[in-house]
Design a protein around this motif. Structure first.
Motif, short mmCIF file in Angstrom:
data_model
loop_
_atom_site.label_atom_id
_atom_site.label_comp_id
_atom_site.label_asym_id
_atom_site.label_seq_id
_atom_site.Cartn_x
_atom_site.Cartn_y
_atom_site.Cartn_z
N ILE A 1 9.46 -4.35 6.22
CA ILE A 1 8.23 -4.16 5.42
C ILE A 1 8.05 -2.69 5.09
O ILE A 1 7.68 -2.32 3.97
N ARG A 2 8.32 -1.82 6.07
CA ARG A 2 8.19 -0.39 5.80
C ARG A 2 9.16 0.06 4.71
O ARG A 2 8.85 0.93 3.90
N GLY B 1 -1.41 -2.62 -3.33
CA GLY B 1 -0.85 -1.44 -2.69
C GLY B 1 -1.39 -1.19 -1.31
O GLY B 1 -1.57 -0.03 -0.91
N ALA C 1 0.99 -6.79 -2.11
CA ALA C 1 1.91 -6.13 -3.04
C ALA C 1 1.17 -5.50 -4.21
O ALA C 1 1.41 -4.34 -4.57
N ARG D 1 8.10 -2.63 1.33
CA ARG D 1 6.69 -2.83 0.95
C ARG D 1 6.49 -4.22 0.36
O ARG D 1 5.61 -4.43 -0.48
N ASP D 2 7.32 -5.16 0.77
CA ASP D 2 7.27 -6.52 0.23
C ASP D 2 7.41 -7.49 1.40
O ASP D 2 8.48 -7.62 2.00
N TRP D 3 6.30 -8.20 1.72
CA TRP D 3 6.30 -9.09 2.88
C TRP D 3 7.36 -10.18 2.75
O TRP D 3 8.13 -10.42 3.68
N PRO E 1 -1.48 -0.28 2.25
CA PRO E 1 -0.46 0.46 3.02
C PRO E 1 -0.13 -0.22 4.34
O PRO E 1 -1.00 -0.76 5.00
N PHE E 2 1.15 -0.17 4.69
CA PHE E 2 1.58 -0.72 5.96
C PHE E 2 1.63 0.41 6.98
O PHE E 2 2.66 1.02 7.22
#
Length: 408
Positions: A24-25, A166, A163, A28-30, A168-169
């Motif tokens: 994910i980091r 935006g 997504a 940025r897409d689960w 943040p993770f």
């Protein structure tokens, strides 16, 4: 199973969340993170039995997932800047994870990260269970008492929002942790319940209890954190007595209390009392208090059902829902008789929210049986039997149905 497959299953149980978090980091897409992690485990199942287990299995899986993600991103990239970013991300091994928060456990940290307030509570919990606990959509749907298709749509919408918005993770700062605590507690308890009563998944119970201990140490002034730990300990204390040697379900009233874990009960009851003394009673504390009433009664006949019914009424005022009302009806039936509880059950049934929940029909059947309405009880037992998820429960219901008096 081969030794390699056994090892992969063990790594999957403990390493899924760590690999997904790294993916994910990166992406940025689960969805992509989950797919690439799943692909890595599938590749291990295919190659390890013949090529042998690598020296660092988790690192191998992480690198495989990472390469798969980078390949997918490269193919999807359309701008030179994106291609440059992806190329720069290629490394033989992922960088070491550096914890920069006050949460002293990686998995717990990731739960707080996933429980972002921009998502509604159900979405936070479902997404965390899917991504970090590795639970299937079907398992999460059962936990939420909704159809699998509905849960699949919720998960899709949550990932899309992450997504597109935006989100943040990253781990929130310490002063923002309390606003995410309810979702994290919900995740921990659902994780516990996913393993409760299933001999193949008891590791989930142990992991949930371990994480709850870490959480209470990190946030000692949060009574709901104490409550969830107390609740899990009190339930876990009697887990081994819930089925007999033949695998048949044993009702709470019939369980051998001498086999309950006395140390866990004492700890759970003490934690519950400690939490309630703060006079900020919440849903987890009230459920723990109910569990303590059951666990500390010397015999089933000594159970204070009136107190339990009162606790459920308080719980319903704080956290209303059909399952709470169903449990309150059971307590009222034990305190005041089945006739007093039947209107409560019928109100829950009329809402339609638990139509597919076997315990609603089983409870209604039991109350009807106790009032001598055998024909109606039989219909409800059959409905419960069609919906019961385990063979132990189905066997119990078949026995209750067979014990009904002949119907005219």
């Amino acid at each position: 199973m081969t030794p390699e497959r056994d090892l992969i299953a063990e790594i999957y149980a403990d390493g899924w969340s760590r690999i997904v978090a790294i993916m994910i980091r990166l992406t940025r897409d689960w969805s992509l993170a989950e797919e690439c992690t799943q692909d890595a485990f599938a590749r291990a199942l295919h190659t390890w039995p013949t090529s042998g287990v690598p020296d660092q299995p988790l690192a191998w899986l992480t690198t495989t997932a990472r390469r798969r993600a980078i390949d997918r991103m490269r193919r999807a990239a359309t701008e030179a800047a994106k291609l440059k970013e992806v190329a720069a991300a290629v490394e033989p091994q992922p960088p070491p994870y550096v914890r920069d928060s006050q949460i002293p456990d990686e998995r717990l940290e990731l739960m707080f990260t996933c429980c972002h307030p921009s998502l509604n509570l159900d979405a936070q919990v479902a997404l965390t269970l899917r991504s970090l606990a590795g639970m299937s959509t079907a398992e999460i749907a059962r936990a939420f008492l909704v159809p699998e298709r509905t849960m699949g749509q919720r998960l899709f919408r949550a990932k899309q929002k992450v997504a597109h918005a935006g989100i943040p993770f990253r781990v929130p700062p310490a002063h923002l942790l309390p606003e995410r605590l309810p979702a994290v507690l919900h995740v921990l308890y659902l994780l516990f319940n996913a393993g409760y009563g299933d001999p193949q998944k008891t590791r989930l119970c142990a992991e949930a209890i371990r994480l709850a201990r870490v959480l209470t140490a990190a946030m000692p002034d949060e009574p709901e954190a104490l409550g969830v730990l107390a609740l899990m300990l009190l339930h876990d204390a009697r887990q081994t007595t819930r089925v007999d040697a033949a695998g048949a379900l044993v009702l709470l009233a019939d369980q051998d209390r001498t086999q309950w874990n006395a140390a866990q009960i004492a700890e759970g009851a003490a934690l519950c009392e400690r939490a309630l003394r703060r006079r900020r009673a919440g849903p987890m504390q009230l459920q723990a208090a109910i569990a303590a009433c059951h666990a500390t009664a010397p015999t089933a006949a000594d159970t204070d059902w009136a107190q339990i019914a009162g606790l459920y009424a308080h719980l319903a005022s704080l956290h209303p829902g059909p399952v709470v009302e169903l449990n309150r009806a059971v307590a009222v039936s034990m305190a005041d008789g089945p006739e007093a509880a039947l209107p409560l059950i019928e109100a829950v049934a009329a809402s339609g929210r638990l139509d597919d929940y076997h315990l609603l029909h089983a409870t209604r059947a039991d109350l009807l049986r106790r009032t001598g309405r055998a024909a109606e009880a039989a219909d409800s037992y059959r409905a419960a039997l069609r919906l019961a998820p385990t063979e132990a429960e189905r066997s119990f219901l078949r026995g209750r149905l067979a014990d009904l008096p002949p119907q005219s």
